[in-house]
Design a protein around this motif. Structure first.
Motif, PDB file in Angstrom:
ATOM      1  N   THR A  43      46.232  -4.428 110.159  1.00  0.00           N
ATOM      2  CA  THR A  43      46.226  -5.859 109.852  1.00  0.00           C
ATOM      3  C   THR A  43      46.267  -6.139 108.353  1.00  0.00           C
ATOM      4  O   THR A  43      46.612  -7.252 107.950  1.00  0.00           O
ATOM      5  CB  THR A  43      44.992  -6.551 110.457  1.00  0.00           C
ATOM      6  N   MET A  44      45.912  -5.148 107.552  1.00  0.00           N
ATOM      7  CA  MET A  44      45.953  -5.319 106.095  1.00  0.00           C
ATOM      8  C   MET A  44      45.901  -3.945 105.442  1.00  0.00           C
ATOM      9  O   MET A  44      45.323  -3.011 105.997  1.00  0.00           O
ATOM     10  CB  MET A  44      44.778  -6.169 105.620  1.00  0.00           C
ATOM     11  N   ILE A  45      46.518  -3.835 104.290  1.00  0.00           N
ATOM     12  CA  ILE A  45      46.469  -2.594 103.520  1.00  0.00           C
ATOM     13  C   ILE A  45      46.037  -2.953 102.114  1.00  0.00           C
ATOM     14  O   ILE A  45      46.567  -3.892 101.510  1.00  0.00           O
ATOM     15  CB  ILE A  45      47.851  -1.897 103.480  1.00  0.00           C
ATOM     16  N   GLY A  46      45.056  -2.223 101.597  1.00  0.00           N
ATOM     17  CA  GLY A  46      44.557  -2.489 100.258  1.00  0.00           C
ATOM     18  C   GLY A  46      44.201  -1.199  99.555  1.00  0.00           C
ATOM     19  O   GLY A  46      44.570  -0.107  99.992  1.00  0.00           O
ATOM     20  N   HIS A  47      43.473  -1.350  98.470  1.00  0.00           N
ATOM     21  CA  HIS A  47      43.061  -0.206  97.657  1.00  0.00           C
ATOM     22  C   HIS A  47      41.622  -0.409  97.222  1.00  0.00           C
ATOM     23  O   HIS A  47      41.168  -1.536  97.062  1.00  0.00           O
ATOM     24  CB  HIS A  47      43.949  -0.062  96.417  1.00  0.00           C
ATOM     25  N   VAL A  48      40.926   0.683  97.015  1.00  0.00           N
ATOM     26  CA  VAL A  48      39.572   0.641  96.490  1.00  0.00           C
ATOM     27  C   VAL A  48      39.683   0.542  94.975  1.00  0.00           C
ATOM     28  O   VAL A  48      40.458   1.283  94.355  1.00  0.00           O
ATOM     29  CB  VAL A  48      38.795   1.915  96.904  1.00  0.00           C
ATOM     30  N   GLU A  49      38.942  -0.369  94.384  1.00  0.00           N
ATOM     31  CA  GLU A  49      39.047  -0.614  92.940  1.00  0.00           C
ATOM     32  C   GLU A  49      38.820   0.660  92.122  1.00  0.00           C
ATOM     33  O   GLU A  49      39.519   0.909  91.143  1.00  0.00           O
ATOM     34  CB  GLU A  49      38.031  -1.674  92.523  1.00  0.00           C
ATOM     35  N   GLU A  50      37.852   1.479  92.562  1.00  0.00           N
ATOM     36  CA  GLU A  50      37.538   2.707  91.826  1.00  0.00           C
ATOM     37  C   GLU A  50      38.583   3.798  92.022  1.00  0.00           C
ATOM     38  O   GLU A  50      38.631   4.759  91.279  1.00  0.00           O
ATOM     39  CB  GLU A  50      36.166   3.254  92.249  1.00  0.00           C
ATOM     40  N   GLN A  51      39.413   3.669  93.078  1.00  0.00           N
ATOM     41  CA  GLN A  51      40.440   4.661  93.383  1.00  0.00           C
ATOM     42  C   GLN A  51      41.729   3.933  93.757  1.00  0.00           C
ATOM     43  O   GLN A  51      42.141   3.947  94.915  1.00  0.00           O
ATOM     44  CB  GLN A  51      40.001   5.552  94.547  1.00  0.00           C
ATOM     45  N   PRO A  52      42.405   3.319  92.800  1.00  0.00           N
ATOM     46  CA  PRO A  52      43.585   2.514  93.124  1.00  0.00           C
ATOM     47  C   PRO A  52      44.735   3.314  93.748  1.00  0.00           C
ATOM     48  O   PRO A  52      45.600   2.735  94.396  1.00  0.00           O
ATOM     49  CB  PRO A  52      44.005   1.921  91.784  1.00  0.00           C
ATOM     50  N   GLU A  53      44.719   4.630  93.627  1.00  0.00           N
ATOM     51  CA  GLU A  53      45.776   5.453  94.224  1.00  0.00           C
ATOM     52  C   GLU A  53      45.513   5.730  95.708  1.00  0.00           C
ATOM     53  O   GLU A  53      46.391   6.243  96.399  1.00  0.00           O
ATOM     54  CB  GLU A  53      45.904   6.785  93.465  1.00  0.00           C
ATOM     55  N   ARG A  54      44.344   5.352  96.194  1.00  0.00           N
ATOM     56  CA  ARG A  54      43.961   5.634  97.587  1.00  0.00           C
ATOM     57  C   ARG A  54      43.997   4.339  98.414  1.00  0.00           C
ATOM     58  O   ARG A  54      43.310   3.384  98.104  1.00  0.00           O
ATOM     59  CB  ARG A  54      42.561   6.237  97.627  1.00  0.00           C
ATOM     60  N   SER A  55      44.798   4.355  99.483  1.00  0.00           N
ATOM     61  CA  SER A  55      44.925   3.173 100.336  1.00  0.00           C
ATOM     62  C   SER A  55      43.805   3.119 101.366  1.00  0.00           C
ATOM     63  O   SER A  55      43.362   4.146 101.882  1.00  0.00           O
ATOM     64  CB  SER A  55      46.262   3.197 101.087  1.00  0.00           C
ATOM     65  N   VAL A  56      43.386   1.906 101.653  1.00  0.00           N
ATOM     66  CA  VAL A  56      42.471   1.656 102.763  1.00  0.00           C
ATOM     67  C   VAL A  56      43.209   0.720 103.723  1.00  0.00           C
ATOM     68  O   VAL A  56      43.880  -0.218 103.303  1.00  0.00           O
ATOM     69  CB  VAL A  56      41.115   1.073 102.301  1.00  0.00           C
TER      70      VAL A  56
END
Length: 95
Positions: A43-56
């Motif tokens: 439903t959504m794809i984002g990134h963790v601020e501390e690890q912008p290269e890693r998708s959540v």
């Protein structure tokens, strides 16, 4: 296909049982949120601020009644694009 190549609306499956790590508001740490092999939709794809290269990935998984649950944050390693069940002629599922 790689999980990282998927988009909103794509179907995925839980690679293993996904449990509450304590980050769900009003949730119970250790509670199973999605069983291994559960089907879900991104439903959504984002990134963790501390690890912008890693998708959540926010995924809504189906329960046993095929009802979509609340969105759950998942890492790529929590998901797979292949079902753990195979359907054979006649509609039977192998697990």
């Amino acid at each position: 296909m790689r999980i990282e190549d998927l988009d909103i609306g794509d179907v995925v499956f839980a690679a293993h049982a996904i449990t509450d790590d304590g980050s769900i508001p009003n949730g119970l740490e250790g509670e199973v949120l999605a069983e291994a092999g559960a089907r879900g939709v991104i439903t959504m794809i984002g990134h963790v601020e501390e690890q912008p290269e890693r998708s959540v990935f926010l995924v809504r998984f189906e329960d046993k009644n095929m009802t979509l649950g609340s969105p759950i944050g998942c890492w790529a390693e929590d998901l797979t694009v292949e079902s753990r069940h195979e359907t054979i002629p006649g509609g039977f599922k192998l697990s």
